[in-house]
Design an enzyme around this catalytic site. Structure first.
Site, mmCIF file in Angstrom:
data_model
loop_
_atom_site.group_PDB
_atom_site.id
_atom_site.type_symbol
_atom_site.label_atom_id
_atom_site.label_comp_id
_atom_site.label_asym_id
_atom_site.label_seq_id
_atom_site.Cartn_x
_atom_site.Cartn_y
_atom_site.Cartn_z
ATOM 1 N N ASN A 9 34.831 44.580 48.077
ATOM 2 C CA ASN A 9 33.579 44.215 47.889
ATOM 3 C C ASN A 9 33.289 43.237 48.935
ATOM 4 O O ASN A 9 33.641 41.843 48.708
ATOM 5 C CB ASN A 9 33.417 43.880 46.540
ATOM 6 C CG ASN A 9 31.889 43.378 46.027
ATOM 7 O OD1 ASN A 9 30.957 43.419 47.019
ATOM 8 N ND2 ASN A 9 31.703 42.582 44.896
ATOM 9 N N TRP A 10 32.408 43.572 50.024
ATOM 10 C CA TRP A 10 31.995 42.430 50.897
ATOM 11 C C TRP A 10 30.898 41.471 50.555
ATOM 12 O O TRP A 10 30.587 40.845 51.335
ATOM 13 C CB TRP A 10 31.799 43.317 52.194
ATOM 14 C CG TRP A 10 33.002 43.808 52.847
ATOM 15 C CD1 TRP A 10 34.376 43.736 52.342
ATOM 16 C CD2 TRP A 10 33.303 44.604 53.949
ATOM 17 N NE1 TRP A 10 35.206 44.647 53.325
ATOM 18 C CE2 TRP A 10 34.435 45.191 54.205
ATOM 19 C CE3 TRP A 10 32.333 45.053 55.042
ATOM 20 C CZ2 TRP A 10 34.974 45.863 55.261
ATOM 21 C CZ3 TRP A 10 32.820 45.621 56.135
ATOM 22 C CH2 TRP A 10 34.200 46.059 56.267
ATOM 23 N N LYS A 11 30.376 41.910 49.462
ATOM 24 C CA LYS A 11 29.166 41.299 48.945
ATOM 25 C C LYS A 11 28.120 40.969 49.979
ATOM 26 O O LYS A 11 27.808 41.908 50.738
ATOM 27 C CB LYS A 11 29.806 39.827 48.497
ATOM 28 C CG LYS A 11 30.679 40.159 47.380
ATOM 29 C CD LYS A 11 31.260 38.742 46.477
ATOM 30 C CE LYS A 11 32.160 39.351 45.322
ATOM 31 N NZ LYS A 11 32.495 37.969 44.496
ATOM 32 N N HIS A 95 28.086 44.337 38.840
ATOM 33 C CA HIS A 95 28.789 43.231 39.204
ATOM 34 C C HIS A 95 28.344 41.908 38.159
ATOM 35 O O HIS A 95 27.047 41.642 38.190
ATOM 36 C CB HIS A 95 28.905 42.891 40.759
ATOM 37 C CG HIS A 95 29.805 42.119 41.118
ATOM 38 N ND1 HIS A 95 29.562 40.850 40.849
ATOM 39 C CD2 HIS A 95 31.127 42.076 41.711
ATOM 40 C CE1 HIS A 95 30.629 40.274 41.335
ATOM 41 N NE2 HIS A 95 31.627 40.886 41.852
ATOM 42 N N GLU A 97 27.606 39.283 39.437
ATOM 43 C CA GLU A 97 26.574 38.428 40.095
ATOM 44 C C GLU A 97 25.332 39.195 39.980
ATOM 45 O O GLU A 97 24.332 38.443 40.088
ATOM 46 C CB GLU A 97 27.112 38.575 41.729
ATOM 47 C CG GLU A 97 28.048 37.560 41.672
ATOM 48 C CD GLU A 97 29.179 37.803 43.017
ATOM 49 O OE1 GLU A 97 28.886 38.730 43.742
ATOM 50 O OE2 GLU A 97 30.232 37.392 43.093
ATOM 51 N N GLU A 167 36.488 42.076 35.615
ATOM 52 C CA GLU A 167 36.331 40.817 36.497
ATOM 53 C C GLU A 167 36.146 39.462 35.699
ATOM 54 O O GLU A 167 34.819 39.118 35.255
ATOM 55 C CB GLU A 167 35.179 40.835 37.474
ATOM 56 C CG GLU A 167 35.538 42.145 38.644
ATOM 57 C CD GLU A 167 35.061 41.790 39.981
ATOM 58 O OE1 GLU A 167 35.753 42.118 41.047
ATOM 59 O OE2 GLU A 167 33.719 41.658 40.094
ATOM 60 N N GLY A 173 35.946 34.173 42.912
ATOM 61 C CA GLY A 173 35.812 33.163 44.089
ATOM 62 C C GLY A 173 36.170 31.808 43.807
ATOM 63 O O GLY A 173 35.818 30.731 44.421
ATOM 64 N N SER A 213 39.686 36.712 42.553
ATOM 65 C CA SER A 213 40.970 35.913 43.230
ATOM 66 C C SER A 213 42.192 36.821 43.707
ATOM 67 O O SER A 213 43.133 36.048 43.478
ATOM 68 C CB SER A 213 41.014 34.786 42.761
ATOM 69 O OG SER A 213 39.927 33.888 42.664
ATOM 70 N N GLY A 234 37.389 40.597 46.632
ATOM 71 C CA GLY A 234 35.945 40.010 47.031
ATOM 72 C C GLY A 234 36.573 39.231 48.636
ATOM 73 O O GLY A 234 36.698 40.031 49.529
ATOM 74 N N GLY A 235 36.526 37.933 48.457
ATOM 75 C CA GLY A 235 36.981 37.284 49.678
ATOM 76 C C GLY A 235 37.948 37.663 50.558
ATOM 77 O O GLY A 235 37.936 37.609 51.826
HETATM 78 P P1 13P Z 1 36.920 37.105 44.795
HETATM 79 O O1 13P Z 1 38.200 38.043 45.132
HETATM 80 O O2 13P Z 1 36.340 36.668 45.976
HETATM 81 O O3 13P Z 1 37.514 36.466 43.597
HETATM 82 O O4 13P Z 1 35.875 38.093 44.365
HETATM 83 C C1 13P Z 1 36.033 39.144 43.254
HETATM 84 C C2 13P Z 1 34.835 39.952 43.144
HETATM 85 O O5 13P Z 1 33.835 39.437 42.798
HETATM 86 C C3 13P Z 1 35.051 41.316 43.525
HETATM 87 O O6 13P Z 1 33.868 42.116 43.115
#
Ligand code: 13P
Length: 250
Positions: A9-11, A95, A97, A167, A173, A213, A234-235
């Site tokens: 997920n590149w956000k 998600h 967010e 999640e 993050g 993470s 994510g990251g």
């Molecule tokens: P991180 O891997 O950066 O913690 O993000 C997780 C995430 O929200 C994937 O959708």
């Protein structure tokens, strides 16, 4: 036997050239992986270019959100048909967010899950608790509520047509991963709820990803748990070597 599904997920990161370059460097690093579906979810603006880069690679293309209507006067929104037109196969729904910053409610997300399934897109429905909720012992009731709202009236023909992602918000993050035992406990709970909703046969083939993470050094242990069927990253998915290492850890 459920096949793993590892998604990046590149956000809201990557301009088009960066997205294409990242995908280009990833392709050879994950080539030949047979026990996991690999999925990349760039921002909407990267989808068109990415479709061309991923053509013929076996890597799936996903979107991070969508609106539930087919078309209409909905300024700023993207429909399931528009995603399909771009070669998208999966779409992240709910998600944390989006729940947190854009106030997306359970009933609204339910419309998206249904619209995705109807359009032949695979929704990845995200659920997860805050740190406060975990510490007050409310994890299961929060997850149960999110599942009941999100899956209300959803019908799937095959378990492969739906993906869940657990999640925990406190792990996103933050560098704090849920321990494999903590994650497995919630995944088993989600599997039990899916069994109530869809019956044991379908629930046994629905994949449940862990996200929060996930890194190359914790991926293998997490995905070694019986009900953890992949990762939503994510990251670490913004670095080709790290993401490939996570994929290879299964
Ligand atoms: P991180 O891997 O950066 O913690 O993000 C997780 C995430 O929200 C994937 O959708």
């Amino acid at each position: 036997m459920r096949k793993y599904i590892i998604a990046g997920n590149w956000k809201m990161f990557t301009l088009r050239d960066e997205a294409a370059a990242l995908a280009h460097s990833l392709v050879p690093l994950v080539a030949g992986i047979e026990n996991a579906d690999v999925l990349l979810c760039p921002p909407f603006t990267g989808l068109d270019r990415m479709e061309k880069v991923l053509e013929g690679t076996g890597i799936f293309l996903g979107a991070q959100n969508m609106y539930h209507e087919d078309e209409g006067a909905y300024t700023g929104e993207i429909s399931p048909a528009m995603l399909k037109d771009l070669g998208v196969s999966h779409v992240i729904v709910g998600h944390s967010e989006r729940r947190q910053y854009f106030n997306e409610s359970g009933s609204f997300l339910n419309l998206k899950v249904k619209a995705a399934v109807e359009a032949g897109l695979i929704p990845i429905l995200c659920v997860g608790e805050t740190l406060e909720e975990r510490e007050s012992g409310a994890t299961e009731s929060v997850i149960a509520g999110q599942l009941e709202d999100g899956l209300e009236g959803v019908e799937i023909a095959r378990g492969e047509d739906l993906v869940l992602a657990y999640e925990p918000i406190w792990a996103i993050g933050t560098g704090k991963t849920a321990s494999p035992e903590q994650a497995q406990e919630v995944h088993a709970f989600i599997r039990a709820k899916l069994t109530q909703a869809f019956g044991a046969d379908l629930a046994g083939t629905i994949r449940i990803q862990y996200g929060g993470s996930v890194k190359p050094d914790n991926a293998a242990e997490l995905m070694g748990q019986p009900d953890i069927d992949g990762a939503l990253v994510g990251g670490a998915s913004l670095n080709a070597e790290s993401f490939a290492a996570i994929v290879r850890s299964v």
